[in-house]
Design an enzyme around this catalytic site. Structure first.
Site, mmCIF file in Angstrom:
data_model
loop_
_atom_site.group_PDB
_atom_site.id
_atom_site.type_symbol
_atom_site.label_atom_id
_atom_site.label_comp_id
_atom_site.label_asym_id
_atom_site.label_seq_id
_atom_site.Cartn_x
_atom_site.Cartn_y
_atom_site.Cartn_z
ATOM 1 C CB CYS A 165 -0.943 0.006 1.188
ATOM 2 S SG CYS A 165 -2.135 -1.351 1.178
ATOM 3 C CD GLN A 179 -5.524 -5.824 3.238
ATOM 4 O OE1 GLN A 179 -5.318 -4.632 3.442
ATOM 5 N NE2 GLN A 179 -5.782 -6.304 2.044
ATOM 6 N NE ARG A 217 -21.497 3.708 1.219
ATOM 7 C CZ ARG A 217 -20.339 3.082 0.977
ATOM 8 N NH1 ARG A 217 -19.208 3.616 1.468
ATOM 9 N NH2 ARG A 217 -20.279 1.994 0.270
ATOM 10 C CB SER A 236 -9.518 1.533 2.636
ATOM 11 O OG SER A 236 -8.999 0.224 2.484
ATOM 12 C CG HIS A 263 -6.157 1.913 0.169
ATOM 13 N ND1 HIS A 263 -5.010 2.458 -0.369
ATOM 14 C CD2 HIS A 263 -5.751 0.885 0.963
ATOM 15 C CE1 HIS A 263 -3.963 1.782 0.096
ATOM 16 N NE2 HIS A 263 -4.389 0.822 0.889
ATOM 17 C CB CYS A 320 -0.537 0.288 7.776
ATOM 18 S SG CYS A 320 -2.211 0.344 7.108
ATOM 19 N N GLY A 341 1.575 -4.052 3.686
ATOM 20 C CA GLY A 341 1.658 -5.490 3.825
ATOM 21 C C GLY A 341 3.048 -5.933 4.258
#
Length: 389
Positions: free
Chosen positions: A89, A155, A218, A244, A345, A375, A377
């Site tokens: 990420c 994750q 939203r 995400s 994401h 953060c 993996g």
């Protein structure tokens, strides 16, 4: 040591899975953002010495070195090289840091850090799954199994572990998620994203239009509506609504030296103040931004209170909540325009996406320092501190 400066930072508006950006090939989407960086900065395209492209799912339409594919789909000359990197990420945040290191070392003067991910056209996990289905094995090696027996690196498992460790119940996570949507909606309505977004043309039943508003927000989200979403695990606290959003998108940041600023008459948005990357527990996995931030602040000789804005990727709601509690950060400075829960994401594109939001928000709010962390993996985390100019 030489300094590295951010001159321009831009991103597409996020697209939902199967949504408004589903028709865009990822190389073309990334190429459009590279074009925007060139156009908005006014840099001579031939001056760009490298493109460093983050991408996680490097298969299918994102295979065969998608960074190079993006250059060939852009107005950059074919003489501009490119490389594609994967730090999960944090891939394009690492792209920024590699670009800054190249500039600070004096090796190069003009580098574009970028990222792309079409999670519609190259679904998350598909690269590993397709190889496994073909009988070609998986990523966990025998030596890894001996060191971490019967452990699943996940994750989702890590997010549940963080929530338990720091005492977050579902109501707290859902309230945080609702606030992410509220902030993103307010930022959109104020026009706060206008300068950072690159509009892309899309075809709709009503004809061609410009996609320039994040599709995942939203505007009517509440803790109650988020709380109605099914949990991912029975007895857990994580749902799709407090995590995400799967997202299609691309983003880029132009990083240059002081020499390039003068040579090309460029105006910097920010100076890169600190680059940090650390690694820790690969099982809980998503906790490392807490400790990476400690190290970054110590190396920078700063306290958390000296930072005016924080962008902490909202992979799952427990991550920014745990980060804020650990660092003592002011929640009012955290993800002030919402985060990945509302905005999406797009994996390999998220690092440069967050930086685009951070530097533009610093200019709008008049803050001096911004901190971004992600953060990743495997239990890795990047931290980048920038100073508004």
């Amino acid at each position: 040591m030489a300094e590295a400066y951010i001159v321009e930072a831009a991103r597409t508006a996020g697209g939902r899975r199967g949504g408004r950006l589903a028709s865009w090939h990822p190389a073309d989407m990334a190429g459009a953002v590279l074009d925007a960086i060139v156009d908005r900065s006014g840099i001579d395209p031939t001056a760009v010495e490298d493109v460093i492209m983050g991408c996680v799912s490097q298969g299918g339409e994102q295979s065969f070195q998608v960074g190079r594919g993006a250059v060939l789909a852009s107005k950059l000359p074919q003489s501009v090289p490119a490389v594609t990197i994967d730090r999960q990420c944090g891939s394009s945040q690492q792209a920024i840091q590699f670009a800054a290191q190249a500039v600070m070392s004096g090796t190069q003067d003009v580098v574009i850090a970028a990222g792309v991910e079409s999670m519609t056209r190259v679904p998350m996990g598909s690269t590993g799954a397709l190889f496994a289905q073909a009988g070609l094995g998986g990523s966990k090696s025998p030596r890894q199994e001996a060191r971490f027996p019967d452990v699943q690196f996940s994750q989702f498992v890590g997010a549940e572990m963080i929530a338990r460790k720091y005492g977050f119940d579902r109501a707290m996570l859902d309230a945080y998620a609702a606030e992410s949507h509220r902030r993103a909606a307010a930022a959109t309505q104020r026009g706060d994203f206008a300068q950072e977004i690159v509009g892309l043309e899309i075809e709709t039943p009503e004809g061609t239009r410009l996609h320039d508003t994040d599709e995942g927000i939203r505007f009517d989200a509440t803790p109650e509506s988020i709380g109605a979403v099914k949990l991912l695990k029975e007895g857990g606290v994580i749902s799709a609504a407090n995590a995400s959003q799967i997202c299609d998108g691309a983003s880029a940041v132009l990083v240059v030296s002081a020499r390039a600023l003068k040579q090309y008459g460029l105006t910097p948005l920010a100076r890169i103040h600190n680059l940090t990357v650390t690694a820790g527990d690969p099982v809980i996995m998503l906790e490392e931004p807490l400790f990476a931030t400690d190290k970054a602040l110590k190396r920078a000789g700063m306290t958390i209170d000296e930072i005016d804005l924080y962008e902490v990727n909202e992979a799952f709601a427990p991550v920014p909540l745990a980060w804020a509690g650990h660092t003592g950060a002011d929640p009012a400075k955290l993800n002030v325009n919402g985060g990945a829960i509302a905005l999406g994401h797009p994996l390999g594109a998220s690092g440069t996406k967050l930086m685009a939001t951070l530097v533009h928000a610093l200019h709008k709010n008049g803050g001096r320092y911004g901190l971004q962390t992600m953060c990743e993996g495997g239990g890795i985390a990047n931290v980048t501190i920038v100073e508004r100019l």
